[in-house]
Structure formats: structure tokens, C-alpha cells
Design an enzyme around this catalytic site. Structure first.
Site, PDB file in Angstrom:
ATOM      1  N   SER A 125       6.898  10.157 -11.115  1.00  0.00           N
ATOM      2  CA  SER A 125       6.850   8.826 -10.488  1.00  0.00           C
ATOM      3  C   SER A 125       5.420   8.324 -10.446  1.00  0.00           C
ATOM      4  O   SER A 125       4.472   9.115 -10.328  1.00  0.00           O
ATOM      5  CB  SER A 125       7.398   8.951  -9.066  1.00  0.00           C
ATOM      6  OG  SER A 125       7.047   7.826  -8.302  1.00  0.00           O
ATOM      7  N   TYR A 149       7.257  13.479  -0.191  1.00  0.00           N
ATOM      8  CA  TYR A 149       7.991  13.163  -1.421  1.00  0.00           C
ATOM      9  C   TYR A 149       7.026  13.121  -2.614  1.00  0.00           C
ATOM     10  O   TYR A 149       7.251  13.750  -3.645  1.00  0.00           O
ATOM     11  CB  TYR A 149       8.715  11.817  -1.269  1.00  0.00           C
ATOM     12  CG  TYR A 149       9.030  11.155  -2.589  1.00  0.00           C
ATOM     13  CD1 TYR A 149      10.064  11.622  -3.392  1.00  0.00           C
ATOM     14  CD2 TYR A 149       8.259  10.080  -3.053  1.00  0.00           C
ATOM     15  CE1 TYR A 149      10.329  11.036  -4.613  1.00  0.00           C
ATOM     16  CE2 TYR A 149       8.521   9.487  -4.271  1.00  0.00           C
ATOM     17  CZ  TYR A 149       9.555   9.971  -5.050  1.00  0.00           C
ATOM     18  OH  TYR A 149       9.801   9.394  -6.264  1.00  0.00           O
ATOM     19  N   LYS A 153       6.521  15.551  -6.191  1.00  0.00           N
ATOM     20  CA  LYS A 153       6.442  15.099  -7.589  1.00  0.00           C
ATOM     21  C   LYS A 153       5.172  15.626  -8.251  1.00  0.00           C
ATOM     22  O   LYS A 153       5.196  16.135  -9.373  1.00  0.00           O
ATOM     23  CB  LYS A 153       6.468  13.561  -7.661  1.00  0.00           C
ATOM     24  CG  LYS A 153       7.814  12.943  -7.341  1.00  0.00           C
ATOM     25  CD  LYS A 153       8.846  13.218  -8.420  1.00  0.00           C
ATOM     26  CE  LYS A 153      10.212  12.649  -8.110  1.00  0.00           C
ATOM     27  NZ  LYS A 153      11.288  13.171  -8.941  1.00  0.00           N
TER      28      LYS A 153
HETATM   29  C1  UD1 Z   1       8.595   3.199  -3.043  1.00  0.00           C
HETATM   30  C2  UD1 Z   1       7.894   4.397  -2.471  1.00  0.00           C
HETATM   31  C3  UD1 Z   1       7.410   5.253  -3.611  1.00  0.00           C
HETATM   32  C4  UD1 Z   1       8.585   5.678  -4.464  1.00  0.00           C
HETATM   33  C5  UD1 Z   1       9.385   4.467  -4.905  1.00  0.00           C
HETATM   34  C6  UD1 Z   1      10.688   4.958  -5.504  1.00  0.00           C
HETATM   35  C7  UD1 Z   1       6.999   3.817  -0.278  1.00  0.00           C
HETATM   36  C8  UD1 Z   1       5.756   3.545   0.501  1.00  0.00           C
HETATM   37  N1  UD1 Z   1       6.810   3.989  -1.594  1.00  0.00           N
HETATM   38  O1  UD1 Z   1       7.697   2.532  -3.899  1.00  0.00           O
HETATM   39  O2  UD1 Z   1       6.731   6.391  -3.129  1.00  0.00           O
HETATM   40  O3  UD1 Z   1       8.143   6.379  -5.600  1.00  0.00           O
HETATM   41  O4  UD1 Z   1       9.709   3.618  -3.803  1.00  0.00           O
HETATM   42  O5  UD1 Z   1      11.481   3.916  -5.923  1.00  0.00           O
HETATM   43  O6  UD1 Z   1       8.089   3.869   0.248  1.00  0.00           O
HETATM   44  N2  UD1 Z   1       9.108  -4.501   0.094  1.00  0.00           N
HETATM   45  C9  UD1 Z   1       9.272  -5.499   1.027  1.00  0.00           C
HETATM   46  N3  UD1 Z   1      10.379  -5.469   1.824  1.00  0.00           N
HETATM   47  C10 UD1 Z   1      11.331  -4.507   1.725  1.00  0.00           C
HETATM   48  C11 UD1 Z   1      11.170  -3.487   0.756  1.00  0.00           C
HETATM   49  C12 UD1 Z   1      10.033  -3.512  -0.040  1.00  0.00           C
HETATM   50  O7  UD1 Z   1       8.427  -6.380   1.144  1.00  0.00           O
HETATM   51  O8  UD1 Z   1      12.309  -4.538   2.501  1.00  0.00           O
HETATM   52  C13 UD1 Z   1       7.934  -4.541  -0.794  1.00  0.00           C
HETATM   53  C14 UD1 Z   1       7.046  -3.324  -0.648  1.00  0.00           C
HETATM   54  O9  UD1 Z   1       6.104  -3.513   0.375  1.00  0.00           O
HETATM   55  C15 UD1 Z   1       6.420  -3.244  -2.039  1.00  0.00           C
HETATM   56  C16 UD1 Z   1       7.510  -3.791  -2.962  1.00  0.00           C
HETATM   57  O10 UD1 Z   1       8.378  -4.534  -2.114  1.00  0.00           O
HETATM   58  O11 UD1 Z   1       5.310  -4.092  -2.115  1.00  0.00           O
HETATM   59  C17 UD1 Z   1       8.298  -2.697  -3.640  1.00  0.00           C
HETATM   60  O12 UD1 Z   1       8.763  -1.790  -2.666  1.00  0.00           O
HETATM   61  P1  UD1 Z   1       9.724  -0.576  -3.022  1.00  0.00           P
HETATM   62  O13 UD1 Z   1      10.879  -1.054  -3.796  1.00  0.00           O
HETATM   63  O14 UD1 Z   1      10.000   0.173  -1.745  1.00  0.00           O
HETATM   64  O15 UD1 Z   1       8.867   0.330  -4.013  1.00  0.00           O
HETATM   65  P2  UD1 Z   1       7.417   0.985  -3.818  1.00  0.00           P
HETATM   66  O16 UD1 Z   1       6.825   0.675  -2.497  1.00  0.00           O
HETATM   67  O17 UD1 Z   1       6.600   0.646  -4.996  1.00  0.00           O
END
Ligand code: UD1
Length: 337
Positions: A125, A149, A153
């Protein structure tokens, strides 16, 4: 390499990869403990492809079952997806993550050694880059981990590299996924998170389908073009084909290699909402709230290495990803049931 063992093959990325393997005439055995997925995904893959995979419910912590599996099969390679993947849960239950992900992988590798199977593609990842100093991110960028997590990895990457250093007849591809989203175009298989999704795309589709009232955007004052954080979203079907290319690479050019699998394009949270609205005609209500702790600001891949060495590239853009995620969600509002 035609006889492939897929661990975690009923999960989101695993099921899409199994579909692609079956379409390309590979013989596929799937093992999964079904702790976080449903066998229904594999049944649907078989219906879509018109081909069958062999399924065995095996937990990687069950050494005996693994030995039995390898002694009664003649696998050419393993694609290793099985593992727990929820960041928040990993902080709450670190031992569960270390035991399941790391011990499970060590057991798998031991069974492979005993059976003389030394080809593996590992599902890593972009989390191993932490909050990267700069994007696009190259494979030799600094590595770190900010939660259990992520540490599993990164540790598994080190374990596999050390295996190769100890015995260079091991052929290994470490695939660092960026943000997998989307679903097969049929809408029959897709991402089926437990409870309230913590990832962005399933959260958006659940808002769209009326299961959740609104999206909370974590942070609106990041140093980006619109203040929201940037990621490299990749369609799960493009990601799946990367695994087949990695298998071919192990055959043609043995050794160990690490590849970023992303599109190479960064999109903000607001860009994703705009693309979703364009793809579906649905409006996504949102509010901007505090940043989520541990979130990177900007994280997108340099995919030159995978493009050149794997002869792989992505074909689907953000609007395609949103359309397919929505198609899956609409057809399966409660997942696989
Ligand atoms: C997250 C994990 C990462 C993991 C990946 C797996 C965290 C901090 N990171 O990555 O370790 O490898 O998922 O798929 O959990 N967002 C919102 N609102 C939401 C959900 C997300 O604003 O309800 C934003 C987040 O702040 C981020 C973006 O959307 O900027 C993507 O979020 P997400 O899909 O959770 O992925 P990652 O944070 O990149």
C-alpha cells in the site's frame, strides 16, 4: 505460470483480480477465512466469467491447513491479498493486526518454501510512504509507518525482501496500491465495507443511496488548489490487471521488484465529489470538518516504473470510477448480504 493461489480472493481487490485471472484462462485457487468478505463475491465472479475457481476456507494462521493445501496442489505462484486493513481498528487492536497480517504471511511463506513455490505478488500500500514530502512519489522515496496497519504492510515488505536476499531464487513483486475505488462494470462485484465506511468513495456512495445523511470532509484548509487533501484514486479493474502483469514479469524477468500502482494523477476530495456528481447526476451534501489525524496532505504516484517494466497502464478516469462505484452501490445497497 498458470496455476495461481490467491489468498484473500473474496475481498474487494482480490475478487476483481480473480475475475481477470479467470478471464485470462489461469487456473485459480482462492483461500480466504471470510472474516471480512463473503463467498458470494466469488460466486458472482464465476457467473460473470463463466469459469470456476477452486475455493477453500482457510485461515493463514492454520499452518496444518496450509501444508495440506500446498501438498495437494502444484501452484506456480501466489498472489497474497489476505490481511486486515482498517486503520482505526489496527490502532485499537494492534496485536490482532500483527498476528493476522504478519504471522499469516510468515506461515504462507513457510508453506511456500516447503512446497518449493517461490513466486509471490504482495498487496502492499502507499501507506508505506506515510505523509510524503513530495508527490509524485517514486518507489525509492523514504518509507515510514504511522499506525499498526501500515507497520504490518511495511514489515511484510521487509520480510519478503529479506527472503529474497537469503535465497535469490525467490521472485517477488511488491505492489503499492494508491487508492483503489470503482467496481466491475457489471455492478455485480464491488467494495462491501463493514459498518460505516471509513474510506471516501464508499462513504460518498452511501450518502448518494440515502444510507448516510452527508459527507464530512476532513479538512478544508490544506495547502492544495481547493483546500482539501489529494489522493491518487485508481479503478480496481485497472489495479487488477496490474497483478497479471506482475505475474508475467516474475516469469520473464525474475527477481524482486517494487511498483507503485496508481494513475499518477492527484485528485482532491472536492474533485471526487464533482466527478461523482458528473458521473451520476446526484448531489452529495457535505460539510467541512477538522482534519483526520494521520492523514497525508498530498499523495499521488509516479507510475513510470510500472508503465515501463510491467507494460501496464490505467484506462479508466475518475468519472469512470465514480460511475462504477455508484452502479455497484445502487444494485447492491446493502452489499453482498
Ligand atoms: C486510508 C488509510 C490508509 C489506507 C487506505 C486504504 C487513513 C488515515 N489512511 O487512506 O492507511 O492504506 O485508506 O484504502 O485511514 N475523507 C473525507 N471524509 C471521509 C473519508 C475520507 O474527507 O468520510 C478524505 C480523507 O481525509 C482523504 C481522502 O478522503 O483525504 C481519502 O480518504 P480514504 O479513502 O480514507 O483513503 P486514505 O486516507 O488515502
Amino acid at each position: 505460470m498458470k496455476n495461481i493461489l490467491v489468498t484473500g480472493g473474496t475481498g474487494f481487490i482480490g475478487s476483481h483480480t480473480v475475475l481477470e485471472l479467470l478471464n485470462q484462462n489461469y487456473r485459480v485457487t482462492v483461500i480466504d477465512n471470510l472474516s471480512n468478505s463473503k463467498l458470494e463475491s466469488l460466486k458472482r465472479v464465476e457467473t460473470i466469467t463463466g469459469r470456476n475457481a477452486c475455493f477453500k476456507k482457510i485461515d493463514l494462521l492454520d499452518v496444518k491447513a496450509l501444508e495440506e493445501l500446498f501438498s495437494t496442489n502444484d501452484f506456480d505462484a501466489v498472489i497474497h491479498f489476505a490481511g486486515l486493513k482498517a486503520v482505526g481498528e489496527s490502532v485499537e487492536y494492534p496485536l490482532r493486526y500483527y498476528k493476522n497480517n504478519i504471522n499469516g504471511t510468515v506461515n504462507l511463506c513457510e508453506a511456500m518454501v516447503n512446497a518449493g513455490v517461490k513466486n509471490i505478488v504482495f498487496s502492499s500500500s502507499a501507506t508505506v510512504y506515510g505523509d510524503p514530502e513530495k508527490s509524485p512519489i517514486l518507489e525509492d522515496s523514504p518509507l515510514t509507518s504511522v499506525n499498526p496497519y501500515g507497520r504490518t504492510k511495511l514489515t511484510i515488505e521487509y520480510i519478503l525482501q529479506e527472503l529474497h536476499y537469503a535465497d535469490d531464487t525467490w521472485n517477488i513483486a511488491l505492489l503499492r496500491y494508491f487508492n483503489p475505488v470503482g467496481a466491475h462494470e457489471s455492478g455485480e462485484i464491488g467494495e462491501d465495507p463493514n459498518g460505516i465506511p471509513s474510506n471516501l468513495m464508499p462513504f460518498i456512495t452511501q450518502v448518494a443511496v440515502g444510507k448516510l445523511p452527508e459527507l464530512k470532509i476532513f479538512g478544508g484548509n490544506y495547502p492544495t488548489h481547493d483546500g482539501t487533501a489529494i489522493r491518487d484514486y485508481i479503478h480496481v479493474c485497472d489495479l487488477a490487471t496490474g497483478h497479471l502483469k506482475a505475474l508475467e514479469k516474475l516469469d520473464e524477468n525474475p527477481g524482486i521488484a517494487i511498483y507503485n500502482l496508481g494513475t499518477g494523477k492527484g485528485s482532491s476530495v472536492l474533485d471526487v465529489i464533482t466527478a461523482f456528481e458528473k458521473a451520476t447526476g446526484m448531489m452529495i451534501p457535505y460539510t467541512i470538518t477538522d482534519r483526520r489525524s494521520g492523514d497525508a496532505v498530498i499523495c499521488y504516484a509516479d507510475v513510470t516504473k510500472a508503465n515501463n517494466e510491467l507494460n501496464w497502464k490505467t484506462h479508466r478516469d475518475l468519472v469512470d470510477m465514480c460511475r462504477d462505484s455508484w452502479n455497484w452501490q445502487q444494485k447492491n445497497p446493502d452489499g453482498y448480504l
